[in-house]
Write an enzyme that holds these catalytic residues in place. Structure first.
Site, PDB file in Angstrom:
ATOM      1  CE1 TYR A  57      -8.920 -12.679  27.910  1.00  0.00           C
ATOM      2  CE2 TYR A  57     -10.124 -12.295  25.893  1.00  0.00           C
ATOM      3  CZ  TYR A  57      -9.233 -11.868  26.840  1.00  0.00           C
ATOM      4  OH  TYR A  57      -8.660 -10.621  26.738  1.00  0.00           O
ATOM      5  NE  ARG A 209     -10.436  -4.627  33.773  1.00  0.00           N
ATOM      6  CZ  ARG A 209      -9.956  -5.664  33.092  1.00  0.00           C
ATOM      7  NH1 ARG A 209     -10.704  -6.706  32.884  1.00  0.00           N
ATOM      8  NH2 ARG A 209      -8.722  -5.655  32.639  1.00  0.00           N
ATOM      9  N   GLY A 210     -17.131  -1.849  33.083  1.00  0.00           N
ATOM     10  CA  GLY A 210     -18.562  -1.706  33.399  1.00  0.00           C
ATOM     11  C   GLY A 210     -18.831  -0.591  34.391  1.00  0.00           C
ATOM     12  N   PRO A 231      -9.212  -3.284  42.188  1.00  0.00           N
ATOM     13  CG  PRO A 231      -6.991  -2.592  42.440  1.00  0.00           C
ATOM     14  CD  PRO A 231      -7.868  -3.455  41.589  1.00  0.00           C
TER      15      PRO A 231
HETATM   16  N1  NAP Z   1      -5.130  -6.891  26.213  1.00  0.00           N
HETATM   17  C1  NAP Z   1      -5.557  -7.017  27.441  1.00  0.00           C
HETATM   18  O1  NAP Z   1      -4.761  -7.097  28.398  1.00  0.00           O
HETATM   19  C2  NAP Z   1      -7.035  -7.046  27.717  1.00  0.00           C
HETATM   20  C3  NAP Z   1      -7.496  -7.031  29.036  1.00  0.00           C
HETATM   21  C4  NAP Z   1      -8.873  -7.039  29.242  1.00  0.00           C
HETATM   22  C5  NAP Z   1      -9.746  -7.064  28.171  1.00  0.00           C
HETATM   23  N2  NAP Z   1      -9.279  -7.101  26.895  1.00  0.00           N
HETATM   24  C6  NAP Z   1     -10.192  -7.166  25.743  1.00  0.00           C
HETATM   25  O2  NAP Z   1     -11.010  -6.013  25.715  1.00  0.00           O
HETATM   26  C7  NAP Z   1     -12.378  -6.354  25.748  1.00  0.00           C
HETATM   27  C8  NAP Z   1     -13.155  -5.328  26.539  1.00  0.00           C
HETATM   28  O3  NAP Z   1     -12.628  -5.223  27.851  1.00  0.00           O
HETATM   29  P1  NAP Z   1     -13.491  -5.168  29.167  1.00  0.00           P
HETATM   30  O4  NAP Z   1     -14.588  -6.154  29.060  1.00  0.00           O
HETATM   31  O5  NAP Z   1     -12.638  -5.270  30.318  1.00  0.00           O
HETATM   32  O6  NAP Z   1     -13.990  -3.694  29.134  1.00  0.00           O
HETATM   33  P2  NAP Z   1     -15.278  -2.825  29.200  1.00  0.00           P
HETATM   34  O7  NAP Z   1     -15.850  -2.697  27.845  1.00  0.00           O
HETATM   35  O8  NAP Z   1     -14.777  -1.643  29.918  1.00  0.00           O
HETATM   36  O9  NAP Z   1     -16.314  -3.543  30.182  1.00  0.00           O
HETATM   37  C9  NAP Z   1     -17.216  -4.503  29.719  1.00  0.00           C
HETATM   38  C10 NAP Z   1     -18.242  -4.810  30.801  1.00  0.00           C
HETATM   39  O10 NAP Z   1     -18.980  -3.630  31.106  1.00  0.00           O
HETATM   40  C11 NAP Z   1     -20.326  -3.947  31.413  1.00  0.00           C
HETATM   41  N3  NAP Z   1     -21.201  -3.083  30.590  1.00  0.00           N
HETATM   42  C12 NAP Z   1     -22.226  -2.324  31.062  1.00  0.00           C
HETATM   43  N4  NAP Z   1     -22.801  -1.643  30.073  1.00  0.00           N
HETATM   44  C13 NAP Z   1     -22.165  -1.960  28.947  1.00  0.00           C
HETATM   45  C14 NAP Z   1     -22.323  -1.571  27.588  1.00  0.00           C
HETATM   46  N5  NAP Z   1     -23.257  -0.710  27.189  1.00  0.00           N
HETATM   47  N6  NAP Z   1     -21.484  -2.088  26.671  1.00  0.00           N
HETATM   48  C15 NAP Z   1     -20.530  -2.947  27.057  1.00  0.00           C
HETATM   49  N7  NAP Z   1     -20.333  -3.363  28.348  1.00  0.00           N
HETATM   50  C16 NAP Z   1     -21.147  -2.874  29.281  1.00  0.00           C
HETATM   51  C17 NAP Z   1     -20.506  -5.431  31.142  1.00  0.00           C
HETATM   52  O11 NAP Z   1     -20.462  -6.101  32.397  1.00  0.00           O
HETATM   53  P3  NAP Z   1     -21.803  -6.745  33.024  1.00  0.00           P
HETATM   54  O12 NAP Z   1     -22.367  -7.600  31.933  1.00  0.00           O
HETATM   55  O13 NAP Z   1     -21.341  -7.501  34.195  1.00  0.00           O
HETATM   56  O14 NAP Z   1     -22.695  -5.584  33.356  1.00  0.00           O
HETATM   57  C18 NAP Z   1     -19.291  -5.806  30.322  1.00  0.00           C
HETATM   58  O15 NAP Z   1     -18.865  -7.118  30.531  1.00  0.00           O
HETATM   59  C19 NAP Z   1     -12.405  -7.761  26.353  1.00  0.00           C
HETATM   60  O16 NAP Z   1     -13.553  -8.479  25.968  1.00  0.00           O
HETATM   61  C20 NAP Z   1     -11.147  -8.340  25.778  1.00  0.00           C
HETATM   62  O17 NAP Z   1     -11.387  -8.816  24.457  1.00  0.00           O
HETATM   63  C21 NAP Z   1      -7.931  -7.074  26.666  1.00  0.00           C
END
Ligand code: NAP
Length: 333
Positions: A57, A209-210, A231
């Protein structure tokens, strides 16, 4: 903040984790290091003990950011989960995955330096290396456990057969995998496989992802993979998906909850073995996510939430075809 044991073999963790991926450049558009550090510190203050990162990352940036944020925090009070194996180039491109034993030890050596620690709590290959049997990769991490550099072993996006093979080499504490109202693929074969072995799920993409917050990046945002290639954010799909979020918003109105809070609460309701890793990158988002822990939803509420947003009415897959091809969880669920 309540805590839970992460699988039969894992550490005690808070029932909500913080994922730091979006805090590094080139993932979700522009980032702000000062706000990221403040968010990690606010999470710890709120009782979150589990922090997730990947060495790829921001090509080390994420680990160095976490190191900064954790200055002054006793090392033993946090559980740091690190993914490794993805290969990068100086321009930020992707070059596949390396799970060879000597690569595992090399990745770990650099991670320990960047994090400024002498052990990683949970170490996991981000994706499978198709050229290396999972037994060899896990075996190398198990060597690092015996040497004291790693405490526990996890998996990421692995399918049921890989879980079985990996767990036979060394106890696996958790599988990190996408799970949300929109992505429920694990329920068919993967969740039964983890539950049978006492392996927990650390769920990511809980907000898709938001998307499930109803706030989506503008098409002009530079360096945001959601706009570039995911997508569900593609034109045509995103409009359809936001209609589902609107249905969630209406349910939330009666509960004094935002759509994001309902999405987090729904994942939490799926079992104590499922721990959401939320991707908050600003303090206000963290506060919103923490609010989900206060919600009380009955079976009727949960059924309405699950019907308002479900995979069959969601437009678009969770990754594009190129990324999907790297997911063992999709190829061999
Ligand atoms: N193992 C794997 O393959 C894999 C893949 C992906 C992620 N991960 C891990 O999982 C974590 C979370 O995944 P993710 O970021 O894709 O998922 P997520 O929690 O579904 O989405 C996070 C995004 O949602 C938006 N958001 C809007 N309101 C929010 C709120 N109240 N709380 C949190 N986010 C909010 C933000 O984007 P904006 O700031 O742009 O609004 C934030 O960056 C990552 O940081 C990573 O450590 C693992």
């Amino acid at each position: 903040m309540q805590t839970v044991k992460l699988g039969a073999a894992g550490p005690e963790v808070s029932t909500l984790g913080l994922g730091c991926m979006g805090m590094s450049p080139g993932i979700y558009g522009p980032t702000d290091d000062a706000e990221s550090v403040a968010t990690i510190r606010a999470a710890i203050e709120a009782g979150i003990t589990s922090i997730d990162t990947g060495d790829f990352y921001g090509m080390g940036h994420n680990e160095m950011l976490i190191r900064r944020a954790l200055e002054g925090t006793p090392r033993s009070s946090v559980v740091i989960s690190v993914k490794f194996g993805a290969l990068r180039d100086p321009a930020g491109g992707w070059g596949g995955n390396d799970g060879r034993p000597q690569a595992v030890k090399n990745f770990l050596a650099y991670t320990l330096r960047r994090l400024g620690t002498d052990y990683v709590d949970i170490y996991r290959p981000a994706r499978l290396d198709p050229a290396v049997p999972i037994e060899d990769t896990i075996g190398a991490i198990a060597d690092m456990v015996r040497a004291g550099y790693v405490r526990h072993i996890g998996l990421s996006e692995a399918g049921a057969e890989t879980i079985r093979r990996a767990h036979a080499v060394h106890p696996i504490c958790d599988l990190q995998i996408e799970y949300s109202l929109m992505s429920r693929g694990i329920e068919t074969a993967i969740l039964p496989a983890t539950r049978q072995r006492g392996i927990a799920i650390t769920a990511y993409g809980v907000l898709s992802r938001g998307l499930l917050s109803g706030r989506v990046p503008s098409r002009e945002t530079k360096g945001d993979i959601r706009v570039i290639r995911m997508p569900r954010f593609a034109q045509g799909n995103v409009e359809q998906n936001l209609k589902l979020v609107e249905a969630l918003r209406l349910i939330g109105e009666q509960k004094d909850a935002t759509p994001a809070q309902l999405a987090v609460a729904w994942v939490r309701s799926r079992g104590r073995d499922i721990v959401p890793v939320i991707g908050a990158r600003r303090r206000e988002q963290l506060k919103e996510a923490l609010g989900a822990l206060e919600l009380s939803l009955d079976a009727g509420d949960l059924a309405r939430i699950a019907a308002a947003v479900s995979p069959d009415i969601t437009a678009g897959a969770r990754y594009d075809a190129v990324q999907m091809a790297h997911l063992d969880s999709e190829a061999h669920p």
